[in-house]
Design an enzyme around this catalytic site. Sequence first.
Site, PDB file in Angstrom:
ATOM      1  N   ALA A 270       0.828  -1.204   0.000  1.00 40.54           N
ATOM      2  CA  ALA A 270       0.000   0.000   0.000  1.00 40.54           C
ATOM      3  C   ALA A 270       0.861   1.251   0.000  1.00 40.54           C
ATOM      4  O   ALA A 270       1.992   1.235   0.492  1.00 40.54           O
ATOM      5  CB  ALA A 270      -0.897  -0.007   1.228  1.00 40.54           C
TER       6      ALA A 270
ATOM      7  N   GLY B 262       0.929  -5.418   1.286  1.00 38.41           N
ATOM      8  CA  GLY B 262      -0.217  -5.733   0.433  1.00 38.41           C
ATOM      9  C   GLY B 262       0.199  -6.486  -0.817  1.00 38.41           C
ATOM     10  O   GLY B 262      -0.576  -7.289  -1.345  1.00 38.41           O
TER      11      GLY B 262
ATOM     12  N   GLU C 267       0.446 -10.011   0.129  1.00 41.05           N
ATOM     13  CA  GLU C 267      -0.906 -10.520   0.421  1.00 41.05           C
ATOM     14  C   GLU C 267      -1.644 -10.868  -0.875  1.00 41.05           C
ATOM     15  O   GLU C 267      -2.379 -11.856  -0.945  1.00 41.05           O
ATOM     16  CB  GLU C 267      -1.684  -9.494   1.255  1.00 41.05           C
TER      17      GLU C 267
ATOM     18  N   GLU D   1       4.448  -4.525   7.629  1.00 37.51           N
ATOM     19  CA  GLU D   1       3.481  -3.589   8.212  1.00 37.51           C
ATOM     20  C   GLU D   1       3.793  -3.254   9.661  1.00 37.51           C
ATOM     21  O   GLU D   1       3.601  -2.129  10.115  1.00 37.51           O
ATOM     22  CB  GLU D   1       2.058  -4.167   8.116  1.00 37.51           C
TER      23      GLU D   1
HETATM   24  C1  LIG Z   1      -0.868  -5.395  -4.898  1.00 36.68           C
HETATM   25  C2  LIG Z   1      -0.729  -4.024  -4.635  1.00 36.68           C
HETATM   26  C3  LIG Z   1      -1.419  -3.580  -3.442  1.00 36.68           C
HETATM   27  C4  LIG Z   1      -1.456  -2.128  -3.404  1.00 36.68           C
HETATM   28  C5  LIG Z   1      -2.775  -1.672  -3.088  1.00 36.68           C
HETATM   29  C6  LIG Z   1      -2.865  -1.131  -1.685  1.00 36.68           C
HETATM   30  C7  LIG Z   1      -4.282  -0.961  -1.280  1.00 36.68           C
HETATM   31  C8  LIG Z   1      -4.417  -0.504   0.143  1.00 36.68           C
HETATM   32  C9  LIG Z   1      -5.062  -1.529   1.005  1.00 36.68           C
HETATM   33  C10 LIG Z   1      -4.722  -1.373   2.468  1.00 36.68           C
HETATM   34  C11 LIG Z   1      -4.896  -2.651   3.228  1.00 36.68           C
HETATM   35  C12 LIG Z   1      -3.661  -3.025   3.968  1.00 36.68           C
HETATM   36  C13 LIG Z   1      -2.660  -3.659   3.069  1.00 36.68           C
HETATM   37  C14 LIG Z   1      -1.307  -3.951   3.668  1.00 36.68           C
HETATM   38  O1  LIG Z   1      -1.421  -4.916   4.679  1.00 36.68           O
HETATM   39  C15 LIG Z   1      -0.637  -2.702   4.178  1.00 36.68           C
HETATM   40  C16 LIG Z   1       0.626  -2.389   3.451  1.00 36.68           C
HETATM   41  O2  LIG Z   1       0.912  -2.878   2.399  1.00 36.68           O
HETATM   42  S1  LIG Z   1       1.644  -1.260   4.243  1.00 36.68           S
HETATM   43  C17 LIG Z   1       3.042  -1.100   3.184  1.00 36.68           C
HETATM   44  C18 LIG Z   1       3.995  -2.231   3.362  1.00 36.68           C
HETATM   45  N1  LIG Z   1       5.144  -2.001   2.556  1.00 36.68           N
HETATM   46  C19 LIG Z   1       6.303  -1.519   3.035  1.00 36.68           C
HETATM   47  O3  LIG Z   1       6.461  -1.265   4.198  1.00 36.68           O
HETATM   48  C20 LIG Z   1       7.397  -1.303   2.028  1.00 36.68           C
HETATM   49  C21 LIG Z   1       8.120  -0.020   2.306  1.00 36.68           C
HETATM   50  N2  LIG Z   1       9.156   0.215   1.345  1.00 36.68           N
HETATM   51  C22 LIG Z   1      10.385  -0.327   1.452  1.00 36.68           C
HETATM   52  O4  LIG Z   1      10.681  -1.144   2.309  1.00 36.68           O
HETATM   53  C23 LIG Z   1      11.418   0.153   0.478  1.00 36.68           C
HETATM   54  O5  LIG Z   1      11.035   1.404   0.023  1.00 36.68           O
HETATM   55  C24 LIG Z   1      11.630  -0.800  -0.724  1.00 36.68           C
HETATM   56  C25 LIG Z   1      10.325  -1.110  -1.423  1.00 36.68           C
HETATM   57  C26 LIG Z   1      12.288  -2.110  -0.225  1.00 36.68           C
HETATM   58  C27 LIG Z   1      12.584  -0.124  -1.751  1.00 36.68           C
HETATM   59  O6  LIG Z   1      13.750   0.292  -1.087  1.00 36.68           O
HETATM   60  P1  LIG Z   1      14.818   1.273  -1.818  1.00 36.68           P
HETATM   61  O7  LIG Z   1      15.089   0.762  -3.151  1.00 36.68           O
HETATM   62  O8  LIG Z   1      15.948   1.450  -0.863  1.00 36.68           O
HETATM   63  O9  LIG Z   1      14.056   2.649  -2.038  1.00 36.68           O
HETATM   64  P2  LIG Z   1      13.491   3.677  -0.944  1.00 36.68           P
HETATM   65  O10 LIG Z   1      13.152   2.994   0.333  1.00 36.68           O
HETATM   66  O11 LIG Z   1      14.396   4.856  -0.881  1.00 36.68           O
HETATM   67  O12 LIG Z   1      12.099   4.079  -1.614  1.00 36.68           O
HETATM   68  C28 LIG Z   1      12.056   4.848  -2.819  1.00 36.68           C
HETATM   69  C29 LIG Z   1      10.909   5.821  -2.700  1.00 36.68           C
HETATM   70  O13 LIG Z   1       9.685   5.087  -2.642  1.00 36.68           O
HETATM   71  C30 LIG Z   1       8.957   5.453  -1.477  1.00 36.68           C
HETATM   72  N3  LIG Z   1       8.203   4.258  -1.025  1.00 36.68           N
HETATM   73  C31 LIG Z   1       8.660   3.015  -0.927  1.00 36.68           C
HETATM   74  N4  LIG Z   1       7.681   2.180  -0.509  1.00 36.68           N
HETATM   75  C32 LIG Z   1       6.593   2.954  -0.352  1.00 36.68           C
HETATM   76  C33 LIG Z   1       5.252   2.677   0.054  1.00 36.68           C
HETATM   77  N5  LIG Z   1       4.829   1.435   0.347  1.00 36.68           N
HETATM   78  N6  LIG Z   1       4.399   3.714   0.094  1.00 36.68           N
HETATM   79  C34 LIG Z   1       4.789   4.969  -0.227  1.00 36.68           C
HETATM   80  N7  LIG Z   1       6.049   5.299  -0.621  1.00 36.68           N
HETATM   81  C35 LIG Z   1       6.924   4.296  -0.686  1.00 36.68           C
HETATM   82  C36 LIG Z   1      10.016   5.892  -0.485  1.00 36.68           C
HETATM   83  O14 LIG Z   1       9.453   6.709   0.502  1.00 36.68           O
HETATM   84  C37 LIG Z   1      10.979   6.629  -1.403  1.00 36.68           C
HETATM   85  O15 LIG Z   1      10.462   7.898  -1.695  1.00 36.68           O
HETATM   86  P3  LIG Z   1      10.990   9.211  -0.936  1.00 36.68           P
HETATM   87  O16 LIG Z   1      10.482   9.131   0.482  1.00 36.68           O
HETATM   88  O17 LIG Z   1      12.480   9.180  -0.981  1.00 36.68           O
HETATM   89  O18 LIG Z   1      10.365  10.322  -1.678  1.00 36.68           O
END
Ligand SMILES: CCCCCCCCCCCCC[C@H](O)CC(=O)SCCNC(=O)CCNC(=O)[C@H](O)C(C)(C)COP(=O)(O)OP(=O)(O)OC[C@H]1O[C@@H](n2cnc3c(N)ncnc32)[C@H](O)[C@@H]1OP(=O)(O)O
Length: 713
Positions: free
Chosen positions: A48, A88, A91, A111
């Site tokens: 997400a 997500g 998932e 998460e």
């Molecule tokens: C199948 C698709 C589903 C999508 C639909 C979602 C619908 C919503 C439904 C909600 C229900 C709950 C669902 C779920 O249980 C909740 C989640 O998914 S919470 C999110 C979980 N994911 C994460 O925690 C991943 C976080 N990201 C990372 O760990 C890393 O960024 C990475 C992906 C491993 C990549 O690492 P790097 O290459 O080192 O790059 P950066 O970390 O510097 O990231 C680059 C840039 O991207 C921004 N970014 C990365 N991930 C996210 C994100 N999930 N959301 C928003 N932004 C993200 C990061 O901030 C960087 O940008 P900057 O801050 O520098 O401008």
Amino acid sequence: MELLSLTVNSNSLAVLQALEDGLKKADADPSVKAVMICGENGKFSAGADIRGFSSPKRHGGALGPIVSLIESSEKPVVAAIEGVALGGGLEVALGCHYRIAHVKAWMGLPEVTLGLLPGAEGTQRLPRLIGVPTALDMITTGKHIPATEALKLGLVDEIVEENTIEAAIRLANKVIGQPLGPRRLSLKPVPKVPNMEAFLREAAVKVKQQARGCLAPELCLQAVRAATETPFAEGVRRERELFRVLLSSGQAQALQYAFFAERAVHRWATPAGASWSSAAPQPVCKAAVIGLGTMGRGIVTSLVKASIPVVALEQDLEYLNKGRKAVMLLLEREAMKMEGGAQSLDFHNPARLQFTVDFDLLHDVDLVIEAVFENMALKKEIFHKLSKICKPGALLCTNTSALNIDEIASATSRPQQVIGTHFFSPAHVMRLLEIIYGRHTSPTAIATAMQLAKTLKKVGVVVGNCFGFVGNRMMFPYVQQAVFLLEEGSRPEAVDQVLEDFGFKIGPFRMSDLAGLDVGWRSRQGQGLTGPSLPAGTPARQRQGQRYSPLPDLLCEHGRFGQKTAKGWYQYEKAGGRTATPDPWLHSFLSRYRDTHGIKARFIDQEEILERCLFSLINEGFAILAEGIASGPEHLDVIYINGYGWPRHRGGPMFYASTVGLPRVLDKLQKYSEAHPDVPGLRPSAFLKKLVAVGNPPIKEWMSYLSQQSSKL
Ligand SMILES: CCCCCCCCCCCCC[C@H](O)CC(=O)SCCNC(=O)CCNC(=O)[C@H](O)C(C)(C)COP(=O)(O)OP(=O)(O)OC[C@H]1O[C@@H](n2cnc3c(N)ncnc32)[C@H](O)[C@@H]1OP(=O)(O)O
Ligand SMILES: NC(=O)c1ccc[n+]([C@@H]2O[C@H](COP(=O)([O-])OP(=O)(O)OC[C@H]3O[C@@H](n4cnc5c(N)ncnc54)[C@H](O)[C@@H]3O)[C@@H](O)[C@H]2O)c1
């Protein structure tokens, strides 16, 4: 064949809609026999959009029904996982009937690190697929695992080294017509563990201990417990309920702030106009470390782990042998933790790691990190030597904790290449690297130090030059308050308890015993605050008209240096012992001290302990921001979370202040300052007062109240 594409971090709502529409279309089209879901640009999905969680139009919960829709499809659905499948994203893959991953892909449910739990049925499907113990570990820690491990766990069906999408299409074609029932995770029972109840009870105790006040890991466990106790649909209801509790908790906001703050600090800038966007780093192909004491040995280990060849230098053969042994021990331990073992580190190869007492061997290194005793004359002597021996472009870094970078640079003929790289102990473990630019430090030098941090898998934070830089400067008033509280009637164990209950890994007195009281004592002697250079007739509890506590000096005079001498603010089982026990000697020493100085002991409650320690630290943070030493509150927060054990779920000291409310912080500081007018650390900073006067703006806007500054958040 129908192809569906998921995009990393594009508009979540659009992705969801596309997913739903695509699935329905595929189901309705008789010519479609199977579905393959993949990501764009070599990434499956990072889950997400985290920013969406704090937006007013948040869309939590919408993914679960779509995952169910995928699973209930009558046509086989195959996930082609490349890059990452996180949160997500994973998932969605769990809803698919088959999962195929590229060998270099990573998977996880992170998460929990954002203060949440997997909210799209992940807490119910993962335990059914890989069993409760492993699923619980992944969900409560949020760790990312490589595809090779995912295969061993049964999380994916296959891993491939070539084109994942083509392999997924092949798999989809192969399984057309096979029964899908056994592939639907929601229909599978949760694999049994002998005595599940005892296992979950034990796990709950462990999770609670490790969480130290953070809510998400405990609620993750509750959701997994529901998977073991109730049918799938009931477990999903419980998961949603718990997700909503976390989503509205302040902790989730703090952890998500920390996520973005750590990325915002990459975009560094200095008041002189240098910045990440225009400065390019120099390559670092070979490095040197001078001094193999507590810090140097960890720094060498860090460099070797990052595959940077190192020359490690000491002052004489005796110190060199001692240092070499210590480094080898650290590297052997690190190698054991790594998959390839000692071979992958290759530290027995002199081309990768060389020990010497000969400065001439530093002639071809690209970067030197000095980690000798904290003594200005010694550091200047070394930097003078380095500027003569090292090749012209070499970067000269100092690991000083507090000394003036400009003065060190003045001993060289190349002050533009001198920079502070402040590692934290143990240097091969702690994630923080405070990077301090001096008056003449070039943008290239800053960019190179930031790149080094990244290579070492650390978080680099660029700050200006002042005594103690950011981290230690903010810590001084905090520790000072802790000691004043002892003078006034408290005990080390009471102060530590309050701060550990707040979430710090370790309270100030336990920390001081661990680091060694003699370190600060030497520094205060150097500053003329104690010891032989103190002018006769100086009042015991006053320096330059300000309150001073000689308590730490007196302990050192009694030979109480902390753990290393088995006695400090606590007593220990032996020299080097780790178990702190309250010490009756210290209690009576404190009573005698108060009697000597006519201090009437009073009961000090938890609120006062917490506020005086934390608000004085925060107050210094506002002064630092106003002076332009750091370019935003997120810098201070990242430093405290990664270098000083500040509880991440409280978002860092400045974020915490914003949640307490700046008017309250100001009000309390004013009150404590009136009660202790001789303590400048309690006097509210002008910037804090200004922010309150303009109406307590949100943290993102703070820097706009200082001219020419803007937040990176
Ligand atoms: C199948 C698709 C589903 C999508 C639909 C979602 C619908 C919503 C439904 C909600 C229900 C709950 C669902 C779920 O249980 C909740 C989640 O998914 S919470 C999110 C979980 N994911 C994460 O925690 C991943 C976080 N990201 C990372 O760990 C890393 O960024 C990475 C992906 C491993 C990549 O690492 P790097 O290459 O080192 O790059 P950066 O970390 O510097 O990231 C680059 C840039 O991207 C921004 N970014 C990365 N991930 C996210 C994100 N999930 N959301 C928003 N932004 C993200 C990061 O901030 C960087 O940008 P900057 O801050 O520098 O401008
Ligand atoms: N210990 C910490 O927790 C910590 C944390 C951050 C920064 N620092 C800073 O790191 C630096 C080193 O601290 P430490 O705790 O590792 O000190 P230490 O006393 O453990 O080690 C210093 C080492 O430098 C060596 N040395 C002294 N003179 C030398 C010379 N002329 N040439 C080569 N080597 C020489 C000594 O032999 C010793 O092994 C200091 O500036 C300190 O302020 C320390």
